[in-house]
Design a protein around this motif. Structure first.
Motif, PDB file in Angstrom:
ATOM      1  N   ALA A   2       0.923  -1.340   0.314  1.00 15.85           N
ATOM      2  CA  ALA A   2       0.044  -0.001   0.095  1.00 15.85           C
ATOM      3  C   ALA A   2       1.028   1.242   0.062  1.00 15.85           C
ATOM      4  O   ALA A   2       1.902   1.265   0.863  1.00 15.85           O
ATOM      5  CB  ALA A   2      -0.660   0.025   1.274  1.00 15.85           C
ATOM      6  N   PRO A   3       0.343   2.386  -0.746  1.00 13.59           N
ATOM      7  CA  PRO A   3       1.221   3.610  -0.593  1.00 13.59           C
ATOM      8  C   PRO A   3       0.961   4.114   0.916  1.00 13.59           C
ATOM      9  O   PRO A   3       0.056   3.697   1.564  1.00 13.59           O
ATOM     10  CB  PRO A   3       0.345   4.635  -1.573  1.00 13.59           C
ATOM     11  CG  PRO A   3      -0.597   3.536  -2.307  1.00 13.59           C
ATOM     12  CD  PRO A   3      -0.502   2.570  -1.557  1.00 13.59           C
ATOM     13  N   PRO A   4       2.193   4.916   1.124  1.00 13.96           N
ATOM     14  CA  PRO A   4       2.301   5.280   2.796  1.00 13.96           C
ATOM     15  C   PRO A   4       1.150   5.866   2.931  1.00 13.96           C
ATOM     16  O   PRO A   4       0.821   5.900   4.173  1.00 13.96           O
ATOM     17  CB  PRO A   4       3.618   6.003   2.606  1.00 13.96           C
ATOM     18  CG  PRO A   4       4.381   5.625   1.279  1.00 13.96           C
ATOM     19  CD  PRO A   4       3.516   5.324   0.487  1.00 13.96           C
ATOM     20  N   ARG A   5       0.400   6.780   2.405  1.00 19.91           N
ATOM     21  CA  ARG A   5      -0.678   7.663   2.773  1.00 19.91           C
ATOM     22  C   ARG A   5      -1.685   6.688   3.245  1.00 19.91           C
ATOM     23  O   ARG A   5      -2.584   6.738   4.287  1.00 19.91           O
ATOM     24  CB  ARG A   5      -1.179   8.815   1.761  1.00 19.91           C
ATOM     25  CG  ARG A   5      -1.898   8.162   0.671  1.00 19.91           C
ATOM     26  CD  ARG A   5      -2.181   9.087  -0.287  1.00 19.91           C
ATOM     27  NE  ARG A   5      -2.902   8.495  -1.340  1.00 19.91           N
ATOM     28  CZ  ARG A   5      -2.591   8.009  -2.560  1.00 19.91           C
ATOM     29  NH1 ARG A   5      -1.200   7.906  -2.603  1.00 19.91           N
ATOM     30  NH2 ARG A   5      -3.123   7.665  -3.496  1.00 19.91           N
ATOM     31  N   ILE A   6      -2.001   5.346   2.596  1.00 23.67           N
ATOM     32  CA  ILE A   6      -3.175   4.439   2.489  1.00 23.67           C
ATOM     33  C   ILE A   6      -2.645   3.783   3.929  1.00 23.67           C
ATOM     34  O   ILE A   6      -3.812   3.624   4.869  1.00 23.67           O
ATOM     35  CB  ILE A   6      -3.279   3.601   1.572  1.00 23.67           C
ATOM     36  CG1 ILE A   6      -3.435   4.259   0.199  1.00 23.67           C
ATOM     37  CG2 ILE A   6      -3.968   2.413   1.882  1.00 23.67           C
ATOM     38  CD1 ILE A   6      -4.985   4.987   0.175  1.00 23.67           C
ATOM     39  N   VAL A  30      -7.086  -1.346  -2.312  1.00 22.79           N
ATOM     40  CA  VAL A  30      -5.658  -1.363  -1.760  1.00 22.79           C
ATOM     41  C   VAL A  30      -5.749  -1.307   0.013  1.00 22.79           C
ATOM     42  O   VAL A  30      -5.021  -2.062   0.378  1.00 22.79           O
ATOM     43  CB  VAL A  30      -4.780  -0.194  -2.342  1.00 22.79           C
ATOM     44  CG1 VAL A  30      -3.503  -0.110  -1.594  1.00 22.79           C
ATOM     45  CG2 VAL A  30      -4.467  -0.426  -3.470  1.00 22.79           C
ATOM     46  N   ASP A 122      -4.538  13.974   0.165  1.00 25.39           N
ATOM     47  CA  ASP A 122      -3.231  14.020  -0.210  1.00 25.39           C
ATOM     48  C   ASP A 122      -3.265  15.145  -1.486  1.00 25.39           C
ATOM     49  O   ASP A 122      -3.338  14.652  -2.586  1.00 25.39           O
ATOM     50  CB  ASP A 122      -2.644  12.954  -0.803  1.00 25.39           C
ATOM     51  CG  ASP A 122      -0.964  12.979  -1.342  1.00 25.39           C
ATOM     52  OD1 ASP A 122      -0.415  13.660  -1.159  1.00 25.39           O
ATOM     53  OD2 ASP A 122      -0.803  11.873  -1.787  1.00 25.39           O
TER      54      ASP A 122
END
Length: 166
Positions: A2-6, A30, A122
């Motif tokens: 997962a992307p860091p923001r998720i 995700v 974001d």
């Protein structure tokens, strides 16, 4: 992965086993696996049938186990029956800072007692964070929510936790 923001958004949910989570604008699902790994059950909504198909494919094992479900629908028109959610998550969903009244009324109806709404943004440029935060705060307050700003790991990320005011 997962992307860091998720990952950051899911960590802020403070999940407990058995929690019911509604993800608005779930995209390709995700966040679903991270939420389910914490013991929660996920219902994902997205307006895009293509995104929902991808979410179902990505999380086929969780769907088969009854731990995740996905629906092609808009928040404002969804009808989950008597279901109420302990947490509602929306990442980069413009509804809440544009024309929020109808969406926030639906959120109020769907939140379980003591439930929490988590909004994460974001923006394309970090200088938009303050303007979006101010608009969200106004919209949430007008809909009867109390708000807590979450400390983001980067200056270009905004996180809010909201709950129905007592």
């Amino acid at each position: 992965m997962a992307p860091p923001r998720i990952a950051w958004a899911v960590e802020r949910l403070d999940l407990a086993s058995g929690y019911r989570v509604l993800e608005i604008g779930c995209g390709r699902g995700v966040a679903t696996r991270l939420i389910c790994e914490a013991g929660a059950v996920v219902t994902g909504l997205d307006r895009s049938a293509t995104a929902i198909e991808a979410a179902v494919t990505r999380n086929a094992d969780l769907v088969a186990a009854g731990r995740a479900s996905f629906h092609t629908t808009a928040l404002e028109t969804t009808d989950p029956g008597s279901a109420r959610f302990d947490r509602i998550l929306a990442v980069n969903v413009n509804l809440f800072w544009l024309d929020a009244a109808r969406g926030l009324a639906t959120v109020r109806r769907l939140l379980a007692p003591a439930g929490r709404l988590h909004l994460v943004y974001d923006p394309p440029s970090p200088d938009r964070v303050e303007a979006i935060a101010a608009k969200l705060a106004r919209n949430l307050a007008a809909a009867g929510f109390e708000i807590e700003t979450l400390t983001a790991p980067s200056p270009g990320l905004l996180g809010l936790r909201a709950w129905v005011a007592a």
